[in-house]
Design an enzyme around this catalytic site. Structure first.
Site, PDB file in Angstrom:
ATOM      1  N   ARG A   1      -3.561  -7.183  -7.798  1.00  0.00           N
ATOM      2  CA  ARG A   1      -2.190  -6.817  -8.154  1.00  0.00           C
ATOM      3  C   ARG A   1      -1.214  -7.250  -7.069  1.00  0.00           C
ATOM      4  NH1 ARG A   1      -1.363  -0.864 -10.383  1.00  0.00           N
ATOM      5  NH2 ARG A   1      -1.540  -0.069  -8.292  1.00  0.00           N
TER       6      ARG A   1
ATOM      7  N   ASP B   1       2.936   9.920  -8.172  1.00  0.00           N
ATOM      8  CA  ASP B   1       2.131   8.897  -7.495  1.00  0.00           C
ATOM      9  C   ASP B   1       2.194   7.571  -8.236  1.00  0.00           C
ATOM     10  OD1 ASP B   1       0.656  10.766  -9.255  1.00  0.00           O
ATOM     11  OD2 ASP B   1      -0.928   9.283  -9.120  1.00  0.00           O
TER      12      ASP B   1
END
Ligand code: AMP
Ligand code: MG
Length: 505
Positions: A176, A252
């Site tokens: 990512r 988060d």
């Protein structure tokens, strides 16, 4: 074994934020195989694509051969999950390899997901499956093509290792790329431990990385909060204008960079209904489509709380300062939303005598789509046809073809207020309006049935052709070509009614 120096790493997080992470290594996997490599993103990162294709790329992106200069680490973070606070989450199955400076001079994180257990793994196996990782590719690339800030997938490598979920699935590692992985929950982790020094360190680092101009502000930490609020307001407005449902907006999963992050149970809405929920774990509808702006504001308030000790010595004064910023969020959000809606309606924002008239026009359009259960994406797209002079495609979306009459009449009056009065002038203006509308109202979005079909073929049959075709269509969302038509059509409503998404953990 180390691979060639393909990434030019410069690891500021590892260097400057000791105590915020645990250095850790990815697991070795038995049979790495590259399933996806994002060539255009690789080029943006100045990577040598030929060196990363084939065996070397597979070994690198599966975690078996760390690139030179990588300093893999698992980041600590906490988070409010469905409203309840978990003081210890962290990268349970992810690793930050490091950062590179891209061709545009932007610092980007390179991170693995699914590379094995870390000290933050709690009960998890640290692994990821092919389906959910390819899903992140599809949804992330679609968002990017729609012009919405997002983390992106650089590569997916199959591991050759089975992963046990409800069924046994083929394992994979995703690479990512993100502006950073600093989350609201990263601040909460240290705030919850009363570690004001580290909250300050993290805020300083965040400013240097995302808002360097704020370093010299009179109140840099308040300015940081303001800046995050502004980015989140813009991001959520973007989501709302394309029908994106994140599905798990825990703190988060909220990046302070303003990028969409963590493509788990997310999905695009079909028939317009603000109550839409797809996630199998969102029983109360906390993260329903229409809830997202309020939740973003709630999450911002959690960031504000974490920053309080940095804002002022006097608690009451700090609370007053933070509250003022949080209170401006809905206003900023509505501003971004309306700007986007005006573009979608083919109107020049700010030219209306009274903005509230445009806001009401947009609201009533959405109410009409909802009442008639019209597909959100197609509803907007076919409105562009009306601007171009053809009403029939729009009317065909309604059970009662006359249902949009009243609203269309109001929209026409509003359009005419911007156009010349001569009929020829109106026709030219109509074509220009249609073109502008088609550049902001997508034709192709990741339709749930198409995504599932592509992932099933990849995961069950090892057939990546449907995935590649869908990905190609998703990278051209504003084009309306015969070969893309199958990707523009909604799922049969029976399919959508039963559609559930899973976290894929
Ligand atoms: P998510 O729901 O993906 O945002 O993850 C929430 C938390 O659970 C994060 O701390 C993740 O690192 C952790 N987590 C999710 N899946 C796994 C897994 N399979 N193994 C270890 N940790 C995981
Ligand atoms: Mg997450």
């Amino acid at each position: 074994m180390a691979s060639s120096a393909t990434f030019r790493f410069d690891n500021s997080f590892a260097r400057e934020l000791q105590g915020f992470y645990v250095p850790w290594r990815p697991d070795a996997v038995p049979a790495p195989r590259l399933l996806f490599l994002n060539d255009s993103l690789a080029a943006e990162l100045d990577l040598d694509v030929t060196a990363l294709d084939g065996h070397a790329g597979a070994a690198t992106f599966a975690g078996n051969a760390l690139p030179d200069g990588a300093e893999p680490l698992a980041q600590a973070y906490a988070g409010h999950q469905f409203g309840g606070f978990s003081p210890q989450l962290g990268d349970g199955r992810a690793l930050l390899l490091g950062e590179v400076i891209d061709r545009h001079g932007r610092r980007r994180d390179i991170a693995f997901k699914g590379s094995g257990r870390t000290p933050f793994a709690r009960g998890g196996d640290g692994k990821a499956a092919v389906g959910p990782m390819l899903r992140e590719v599809l949804l992330g690339e679609a968002m990017h093509a729609l012009g919405i800030p997002t983390t992106r997938a650089l590569a997916v490598a199959a591991t050759g290792e089975p992963v046990n979920r409800e069924q046994t699935l083929p394992g994979a590692v995703l690479t990512r790329v993100a502006a950073s992985h600093i989350r609201v929950g990263t601040f909460e982790y240290f705030a919850a431990r009363g570690d004001v020094q580290r909250v300050r360190r993290l805020a300083e680092y965040s400013i240097a990385r995302h808002d360097p101009a704020l370093g010299s502000a009179a109140q840099p930490f308040l300015a940081l909060l303001q800046s995050v609020a502004e980015r989140q307001a813009a991001l959520i407005a973007n989501w709302m204008n394309v029908g994106f449902i994140h599905g798990v907006m825990n703190t988060d999963n909220m990046a302070i960079s303003g990028e969409t992050i963590d493509y788990g149970p997310c999905a695009f809405m079909e028939a317009y209904d603000p109550a839409t929920v797809f996630s199998s774990i969102d029983h109360g509808g906390r993260y329903a489509f229409g809830q997202q702006p309020e939740i973003a504001c709630w999450n911002l308030a959690r960031l504000a709380e974490a920053l309080l000790p940095l804002l002022a010595d006097d608690v009451e004064q700090a609370v007053a300062m933070a509250t003022e910023v949080v209170a401006t969020f809905p206003v900023q959000y509505r501003g971004h939303l309306l700007r986007g809606q005006c573009a979608k309606l083919g109107l020049r924002h700010g030219e209306a005598v009274d903005d509230s008239g445009d806001a009401a026009l947009a609201e009533d359009w959405l109410a009409l789509l909802q009442a008639e259960r019209v597909d959100f994406t197609l509803g907007w797209r076919r409105l562009a046809d009306v601007a171009a002079g053809d009403e029939s495609p729009l009317r065909a979306l309604f059970a009662d073809a006359r249902a949009p009459d009243e609203w269309l009449a109001r929209w026409r009056v509003r359009c005419a207020s911007e156009d010349g009065s001569a009929p020829a002038g109106a026709a030219t203006a109509g074509m220009a309006r249609a073109e502008a509308m088609r550049s902001v109202n997508p034709s192709v979005i990741p339709r749930n049935h198409r995504v599932e079909e592509a992932l099933a073929a990849a995961s069950d049959e090892d057939d990546l052709v449907p995935f590649r075709r869908l990905l190609d269509a998703l990278t051209r969302p504003f084009e309306e070509l015969p070969e893309l038509a199958q990707y523009a059509e909604p799922a049969p409503s029976e399919v959508t009614a039963c559609y559930r998404t899973f976290c894929g953990t």
